[in-house]
Design a protein around this motif. Sequence first.
Motif, PDB file in Angstrom:
ATOM      1  N   ARG A  83     -54.737  33.799 114.139  1.00 23.88           N
ATOM      2  CA  ARG A  83     -53.434  33.534 114.333  1.00 23.88           C
ATOM      3  C   ARG A  83     -52.309  34.533 114.662  1.00 23.88           C
ATOM      4  NH1 ARG A  83     -55.953  30.109 110.861  1.00 23.88           N
ATOM      5  NH2 ARG A  83     -55.323  27.706 110.903  1.00 23.88           N
ATOM      6  N   GLY A  84     -52.630  35.772 114.192  1.00 19.30           N
ATOM      7  CA  GLY A  84     -51.842  36.595 114.335  1.00 19.30           C
ATOM      8  C   GLY A  84     -52.278  37.838 115.470  1.00 19.30           C
ATOM      9  N   ALA A  85     -52.364  37.095 116.708  1.00 20.04           N
ATOM     10  CA  ALA A  85     -52.825  37.535 117.933  1.00 20.04           C
ATOM     11  C   ALA A  85     -51.868  38.650 118.496  1.00 20.04           C
ATOM     12  CB  ALA A  85     -53.051  36.481 118.818  1.00 20.04           C
ATOM     13  N   SER A  86     -52.160  39.665 119.220  1.00 19.37           N
ATOM     14  CA  SER A  86     -51.477  40.726 119.998  1.00 19.37           C
ATOM     15  C   SER A  86     -50.841  40.036 121.362  1.00 19.37           C
ATOM     16  CB  SER A  86     -52.362  41.881 120.210  1.00 19.37           C
ATOM     17  OG  SER A  86     -53.224  41.434 121.210  1.00 19.37           O
ATOM     18  N   TYR A  87     -50.230  40.543 122.107  1.00 20.69           N
ATOM     19  CA  TYR A  87     -49.767  40.283 123.392  1.00 20.69           C
ATOM     20  C   TYR A  87     -50.977  40.271 124.106  1.00 20.69           C
ATOM     21  CZ  TYR A  87     -47.279  40.326 127.780  1.00 20.69           C
ATOM     22  OH  TYR A  87     -46.935  40.034 129.131  1.00 20.69           O
ATOM     23  N   TYR A  88     -51.704  41.404 124.112  1.00 15.85           N
ATOM     24  CA  TYR A  88     -53.048  41.387 124.966  1.00 15.85           C
ATOM     25  C   TYR A  88     -53.896  40.072 124.745  1.00 15.85           C
ATOM     26  CZ  TYR A  88     -57.817  42.582 125.754  1.00 15.85           C
ATOM     27  OH  TYR A  88     -59.119  42.382 126.342  1.00 15.85           O
ATOM     28  N   GLY A  89     -54.130  39.830 123.578  1.00 16.60           N
ATOM     29  CA  GLY A  89     -54.725  38.659 123.124  1.00 16.60           C
ATOM     30  C   GLY A  89     -54.283  37.598 123.731  1.00 16.60           C
ATOM     31  N   LEU A  90     -52.917  37.182 123.413  1.00 15.65           N
ATOM     32  CA  LEU A  90     -52.585  36.129 123.803  1.00 15.65           C
ATOM     33  C   LEU A  90     -52.415  35.969 125.636  1.00 15.65           C
ATOM     34  CD1 LEU A  90     -49.237  35.978 121.616  1.00 15.65           C
ATOM     35  CD2 LEU A  90     -51.097  34.499 121.431  1.00 15.65           C
ATOM     36  N   LYS A  91     -52.367  36.824 126.191  1.00 12.86           N
ATOM     37  CA  LYS A  91     -52.247  36.844 127.633  1.00 12.86           C
ATOM     38  C   LYS A  91     -53.518  36.730 128.186  1.00 12.86           C
ATOM     39  CE  LYS A  91     -50.825  39.522 131.597  1.00 12.86           C
ATOM     40  NZ  LYS A  91     -50.448  40.869 132.356  1.00 12.86           N
TER      41      LYS A  91
END
Length: 391
Positions: free
Chosen positions: A140-148
């Motif tokens: 749930r606490g994803a980074s910008y890298y992970g979301l992208k």
Amino acid sequence: MTAASVTSQCIRHPQRKGGMTDKLPWLGLRSIPGVGLVLAQRLIQRYGGPAAVFQASFRDLVAIRGISPAIAQAILGFRDWDKLEAHLARLTACGAEMVTQDDPRFPARLREIPYPPPFLFIKGTLEPADHLAVAMVGTRGASYYGLKACRRLAGALAVRGVTVVSGLARGIDTAAHQGALEMGGRTLAVLGCGLDVIYPPENRKLYQEIPAHGALVSEFPLGAPPEAKNFPIRNRIISGLAAGVVVVEAGATSGTAITVRYALDQGREVFAVPGPIDSPTSTGPHRLIQEGAKLVQDVDDILQELPGMVKGPGPLFSPAAPPGRVAEAPGPSRPAPEDPLLPLLGSEPMQLEELVRISRLPAKDVLTRLTLLELQGLVKELPGKCYVLGG
């Protein structure tokens, strides 16, 4: 309304087959205290359906492994049919329906898992094309890298006709659904609460969009709150609906590990997206890769495994895009340079305080500008009051 009347109504009114009456025994069986998923499935298999369970004798019931005299008496003495009928009426009123195991729309792959749900509550549609599905899960606490990375992979899968399955939670789940919808694909969101409960509340827009392009799915009754105990239960459905599970960012003790265990028990392929070595959310995927999960660098790493996981006639993938290319989610055109904040933003997150310092604008002015740019889709806010260019 008695159990006998439920069965007799189905006999006297065959036109109601598939309607409200024949679904009541399914709900009734799961309403009996002590009848969990394992025992419910055992009873359904023993009697050929839930309605016959309520017609069984006390002697026959207690002879079944797991049925105590108290449970047998609870089954034979069940009388809450009106309450269950009211629940089905409320389900219809909110635009949803109940799909039972004997319904041809019930996902075939889900019937095969250990402890399958006897029924699903659905808002939207389940389509035959959903048999070609991939689940995407993560922190749930994803980074910008992970979301992208998640949005791009989900979009690329959607372009090729693959249904994206996730859990509508914050972080990676949200990015998976968004990526599929942005590319005009189908997505299934498996909830850990009732279909009428929007959780998390910030995903209201997704909750409203998904039924037109897939379905919201739950095995919990209307009004059921998003309790912590519900989410491990729903995770087996996320993996059960899919041919494979892709993990994008997860900590060492993340709940994603529960979904992975279910996936392995169900014979699903497990994939993992690597991340920066200094990020704690890379620990989960990297450990999975060390243990044999397939490393995902682009969508082709997933697609080339699907023919071995999915059987069916006809071409497997839509020819809409080459399988080796990760589709880019559609974004806004390059922002006009008029706003002084836009040249300061890029793909790397920038904190609000830093924007105020560099722009030399009052903080109130910066916040107003950022809000307007967000509404135009030109800027996106990330957790921690960080901002990046939209798209």
